[in-house]
Scaffold this motif. Structure first.
Motif, PDB file in Angstrom:
ATOM      1  N   UNK A  48       0.830  -1.199   0.000  1.00  0.00           N
ATOM      2  CA  UNK A  48       0.000   0.000   0.000  1.00  0.00           C
ATOM      3  C   UNK A  48       0.872   1.260   0.000  1.00  0.00           C
ATOM      4  N   UNK A  49       1.956   1.231   0.787  1.00  0.00           N
ATOM      5  CA  UNK A  49       2.881   2.362   0.864  1.00  0.00           C
ATOM      6  C   UNK A  49       3.542   2.635  -0.488  1.00  0.00           C
ATOM      7  N   UNK A  50       4.029   1.584  -1.142  1.00  0.00           N
ATOM      8  CA  UNK A  50       4.728   1.773  -2.416  1.00  0.00           C
ATOM      9  C   UNK A  50       3.781   2.281  -3.492  1.00  0.00           C
ATOM     10  N   UNK A  51       2.583   1.709  -3.563  1.00  0.00           N
ATOM     11  CA  UNK A  51       1.636   2.144  -4.594  1.00  0.00           C
ATOM     12  C   UNK A  51       1.156   3.564  -4.314  1.00  0.00           C
ATOM     13  N   UNK A  52       0.975   3.904  -3.048  1.00  0.00           N
ATOM     14  CA  UNK A  52       0.583   5.269  -2.691  1.00  0.00           C
ATOM     15  C   UNK A  52       1.652   6.261  -3.135  1.00  0.00           C
ATOM     16  N   UNK A  53       2.923   5.888  -2.955  1.00  0.00           N
ATOM     17  CA  UNK A  53       4.010   6.749  -3.377  1.00  0.00           C
ATOM     18  C   UNK A  53       4.042   6.941  -4.882  1.00  0.00           C
ATOM     19  N   UNK A  54       3.822   5.874  -5.632  1.00  0.00           N
ATOM     20  CA  UNK A  54       3.809   5.986  -7.093  1.00  0.00           C
ATOM     21  C   UNK A  54       2.715   6.948  -7.554  1.00  0.00           C
ATOM     22  N   UNK A  55       1.540   6.822  -6.991  1.00  0.00           N
ATOM     23  CA  UNK A  55       0.420   7.672  -7.392  1.00  0.00           C
ATOM     24  C   UNK A  55       0.629   9.119  -6.936  1.00  0.00           C
ATOM     25  N   UNK A  56       1.204   9.295  -5.770  1.00  0.00           N
ATOM     26  CA  UNK A  56       1.505  10.624  -5.240  1.00  0.00           C
ATOM     27  C   UNK A  56       2.470  11.370  -6.158  1.00  0.00           C
TER      28      UNK A  56
END
Length: 254
Positions: A48-56
């Protein structure tokens, strides 16, 4: 290597490391598996953290300028079912790569780091996301019970990028001035200097390093050095010369 070619290489690395992350997620016994290198996190939390960072960062490179206020994250959580999560991860990476490609390497954007050794541009964002994904892939592999050495090319760039983006700044060093040499087998030497003016680094030849002895010297492979910088392995995993306590001081420094 031209700037555009380097940018394309970063996008390829990001795509490859993201695929490796998804493979680790698929191989893990459970999304509830603990991540030993990220205490308190499950594999789902890491994903969740990695995907949130990509989208951010996909939003940032297309919608912000240097000096803007820090953008807010959209708050959307990744799905908890494994197949859906894997698809979400792939889509998150594609959003980031598509945004980076659309913006090109020179577009200015918001960034949290000081623009001393690393500019506030799309190219630097791409370079920042590669080691983030690289290290978190290692984390996911640990959770799956099958950690692997970091790929050498990506690990070497992670070392240089960490010193340039994460470490270079004007925040005063609270201890006695010091120098730390990072000897990466077959690749070269990086020297970090910390003092009241902050932290900075240079590349050295072996002769230059021998002429002016550092406070501390670390010797290891590219993978070991990158993992140490991100505090995934202890300092005594590498060969240390000089003041070993300095490494802990660096890791404790805000």
């Amino acid at each position: 290597m031209t700037e555009q070619h380097h940018f394309s290489t970063l996008l390829r690395m990001l795509d490859e490391r993201s695929a490796a992350f998804r493979s680790a997620v698929a191989a893990a016994p459970s999304l509830d598996a603990d991540v030993p290198s990220c205490p308190g996190w499950t594999l789902y939390d890491l994903a969740n953290h990695l995907s949130e960072g990509d989208r951010f960062w996909a939003h940032i490179v297309l919608n912000t300028a240097p000096g803007d206020e820090r953008p807010s994250k959209d708050g959307r959580a990744a799905p908890r079912e494994r197949e859906a999560l894997t698809a979400w991860l792939a889509d998150s990476t594609e959003q980031l790569i598509a945004a980076l490609r659309e913006a090109g390497p020179d577009r200015g954007c918001w960034a949290w780091w000081e623009p001393l050794a690393s500019s506030h541009t799309t190219a630097t964002v791409a370079r920042r996301r590669v080691p983030e994904t690289l290290i978190h892939t290692y984390d996911a592999q640990l959770a799956a019970g099958a950690p692997q050495d970091l790929p050498t090319v990506e690990a070497l760039d992670a070392v240089d990028e960490f010193l340039a983006t994460v470490c270079t700044g004007t925040h005063p060093w609270p201890n006695e001035p010091a120098t730390i040499d990072y000897h990466v087998a077959g690749a070269g030497i990086w020297r970090q200097t910390v003092d009241a003016a902050g932290s900075r680094y240079v590349r050295l030849t072996a002769a230059q390093a021998a002429e002016n002895k550092p406070t501390t010297a670390l010797h290891g492979t590219a993978s070991e050095m990158a993992l140490l910088m991100y505090m995934r392995i202890p300092a005594d995993s590498l060969r240390i010369e000089g003041d070993a306590d300095l490494i802990q001081q660096l890791q404790d420094w805000d």
